[in-house]
Structures are given as structure tokens and as C-alpha cells.
Scaffold this active site. Structure first.
Site, PDB file in Angstrom:
ATOM      1  N   CYS A   1      -5.406   0.287   3.960  1.00  0.00           N
ATOM      2  CA  CYS A   1      -5.389  -1.143   4.275  1.00  0.00           C
ATOM      3  C   CYS A   1      -6.792  -1.738   4.187  1.00  0.00           C
ATOM      4  CB  CYS A   1      -4.812  -1.370   5.660  1.00  0.00           C
ATOM      5  SG  CYS A   1      -5.607  -0.363   6.922  1.00  0.00           S
TER       6      CYS A   1
ATOM      7  N   GLN B   1       0.821  -1.218   0.000  1.00  0.00           N
ATOM      8  CA  GLN B   1       0.000   0.000   0.000  1.00  0.00           C
ATOM      9  C   GLN B   1       0.850   1.260   0.000  1.00  0.00           C
ATOM     10  OE1 GLN B   1      -1.639  -1.218   4.027  1.00  0.00           O
ATOM     11  NE2 GLN B   1      -1.546   0.996   4.371  1.00  0.00           N
TER      12      GLN B   1
ATOM     13  N   HIS C   1      -5.856  -1.490  11.945  1.00  0.00           N
ATOM     14  CA  HIS C   1      -5.324  -1.961  10.666  1.00  0.00           C
ATOM     15  C   HIS C   1      -6.223  -3.086  10.141  1.00  0.00           C
ATOM     16  CE1 HIS C   1      -2.443  -2.729   7.578  1.00  0.00           C
ATOM     17  NE2 HIS C   1      -2.047  -3.893   8.055  1.00  0.00           N
TER      18      HIS C   1
END
Lengths: 214, 78
Positions: free
Chosen positions: A25, A19, A162
Site C-alpha cells: 500500500c 494491490q 495502511h
């Protein structure tokens, strides 16, 4: 349930992505889930556009962050067809949502499910086997320094920051673990993957589990 | 450039990360047949924990009603 199961070994998981300096994410996680679910349904394994989700999922904030469940909600609500990654390429920044003329190819979903499996990771294994890789959110603060092995400490539940993709599990050794695909490139962790101890909701891996229906 | 301000800043952050790795590796427990997590230098070692968090830890659980149920299924709803 089998002792070991991994969609990656069955060739239903695309390559690990990077990324870079874009906090998307959440988009990598759900696009990975859609790619696998589409292939499991009998289609070819295709790399789909993460940038399209970053630009167009109005419920989220592009490279500034987002939620896996709201992205799936957007995909389902709008019946958006995800294009190939090669057609709507990754730009490492949020851009304007591009609309393409309907082409022959595009992958949409027929619904999605979202669960809290913090009480019952056995059920989560069942879902993984029956539906494909699972988009999850985790506490990844200590992952900054992770090189490999099974994470058993330094992780909290209920403090997700995340999003990643659970592709399988392994219960053949003393410590059973989830096999998790990350989006920080292949040089991070174990070829881009991280292993997390099962059964204790380590890193909050079972707190918010979602997947698309094809 | 070696010796520049930015180099010095990054080098100090890198040294701090080495301390952090030492701490993280002390609590790993080795069990027969499994490899415990190990921590060390990687591509993020010259980022402070705050920088890392601001850049990479950007997923959240929204207040969206579909976000926290025991079970939510669009199929069941329909």
C-alpha cells in the site's frame, strides 16, 4: 479555503488500483502522489510503475510492507525515474530491481515534504490545494468491512498500518470529510474511495503526511 | 467445495464477520445531509481480522528521522 476541493474531479488522479495479496500500500500511495503531482505540473496523467518502487526501494520491504516517507526519500536520493506501469508491470510479489536503459520517458522528483498535521488539519487542506494529493498513513483495521459513508468511529490515531492517498475534501455538509483513494480495487468502499471525518485526526490521517515536489 | 474443511472454515469466519458488521453499524450516527459509515459484506468478509491484517495492513512509520518531524522539507534543508 474552498468548501469543496477534489483533484479527482479535476482529472489529476489515476484510476483506483488493486494491490491484491501484496502488502505494498505504501508504494501505491506514493506512486499515486507522484502521478498526480506530475500531471498538475502540466504533463499528461500517466500510470506509473508501482512494481518498480516495490522492487527497488531498498529502505522498504516490498510486499512485506514499507513506509511512505522512506519511499519518497529513496526516490529523491537516487533520483530514480519512475517508468510507465505498462513498461514495468505489476507482479503482486517482490522481485529483483530491474534497471532499464535511459528512455525518453521517466518521472523523477525534486524533493519531498513530510509533516505531522495532527494539530492542524486546516494546514493540511492548504497543502493539498497547493501541492496535490497527499500520501498518508492510517489505522485501517475497521476498513475490512467498510462499504461507504463517512468514517467517524472505530479508528485510532497513532496506530498506523495502511497507506492511502488523500485527493480532496468536502465541507459542504454537517460532517466535513477527507476524500481518500485506496488501493483495494473499485469494488471496495465507494468505488475504491473512503471518506473520513475531518478535524479530529480520525484514523491518524494527519499524523504522517507526505508529498513529492516536482 | 461446499462441505469441505476449507469451506467450513471460511463459512465460520464469514458468520463472525456478520456479527462484526452488526456491531460496527450500531455506533454510526446519522446527521442531516451526511451519510455515516456503514459496514457489511465485501471481498474481505471470508478473511479473519488477523488474516486481513497480515495481508493488507503492512505500512508502518519507521524510526527514520524524516518520519516524524513537525516539518521536514528537503528544499528547506538545502
Amino acid at each position: 479555503l474552498p468548501l469543496r476541493f477534489d483533484w479527482k474531479e479535476k482529472k489529476f488522479v489515476t484510476q483506483v488500483k488493486n494491490q491484491l495479496s501484496c502488502g505494498a500500500c505504501w508504494a501505491f500511495s506514493i506512486v499515486g502522489a507522484v502521478e498526480s503531482a506530475y500531471a498538475i505540473k502540466g504533463h499528461s496523467l500517466e500510470e506509473l510503475s508501482v512494481q518498480q518502487v516495490i522492487d527497488c526501494s531498498y529502505l522498504d520491504s516490498g510486499c512485506n510492507g514499507g513506509s511512505t516517507v522512506s519511499a519518497l526519500h529513496w526516490l529523491n536520493q537516487t533520483q530514480t525515474k519512475l517508468l510507465r506501469a505498462s513498461e514495468y508491470t505489476y507482479k503482486v510479489q517482490t522481485g529483483l530491481c530491474h534497471y532499464f536503459r535511459p528512455t525518453e520517458f521517466g518521472v523523477s522528483i525534486n524533493g519531498y515534504e513530510a509533516y505531522d498535521f495532527s494539530c492542524c488539519e486546516e494546514e493540511m487542506m492548504n497543502m493539498l490545494i497547493n501541492h496535490g494529493p497527499l500520501a498518508v498513513i492510517v489505522d485501517a483495521v475497521s476498513w475490512q468491512d467498510y462499504l461507504g459513508g463517512i468514517i467517524q468511529h472505530h479508528c485510532s490515531s497513532g496506530e498506523a498500518n495502511h497507506a492511502v492517498l488523500v485527493t480532496g475534501f468536502d465541507r459542504t455538509g454537517d460532517i466535513p470529510f477527507w476524500i481518500v483513494k485506496n488501493s483495494w480495487g473499485t469494488t471496495w468502499g465507494k468505488d475504491g474511495y473512503v471518506y473520513i471525518k475531518m478535524g479530529e485526526n480520525m484514523c491518524g490521517i494527519a499524523d504522517v503526511v507526505s508529498f513529492p515536489l516536482m | 467445495k461446499v462441505g469441505s474443511k476449507i469451506f467450513q472454515k471460511r463459512y465460520q469466519i464469514f458468520l463472525k464477520s456478520l456479527q462484526r458488521h452488526k456491531h460496527l453499524n450500531t455506533l454510526t450516527t446519522s446527521t442531516n445531509g451526511t451519510v455515516p459509515a456503514y459496514y457489511g459484506v465485501n471481498q474481505f468478509s471470508d478473511l479473519s481480522a488477523e488474516e486481513f491484517s497480515n495481508l493488507y495492513l503492512k505500512s508502518y512509520s519507521t524510526n527514520y528521522t524524516l518520519d516524524k518531524p513537525m516539518k521536514t522539507s528537503t528544499v528547506n534543508n538545502s
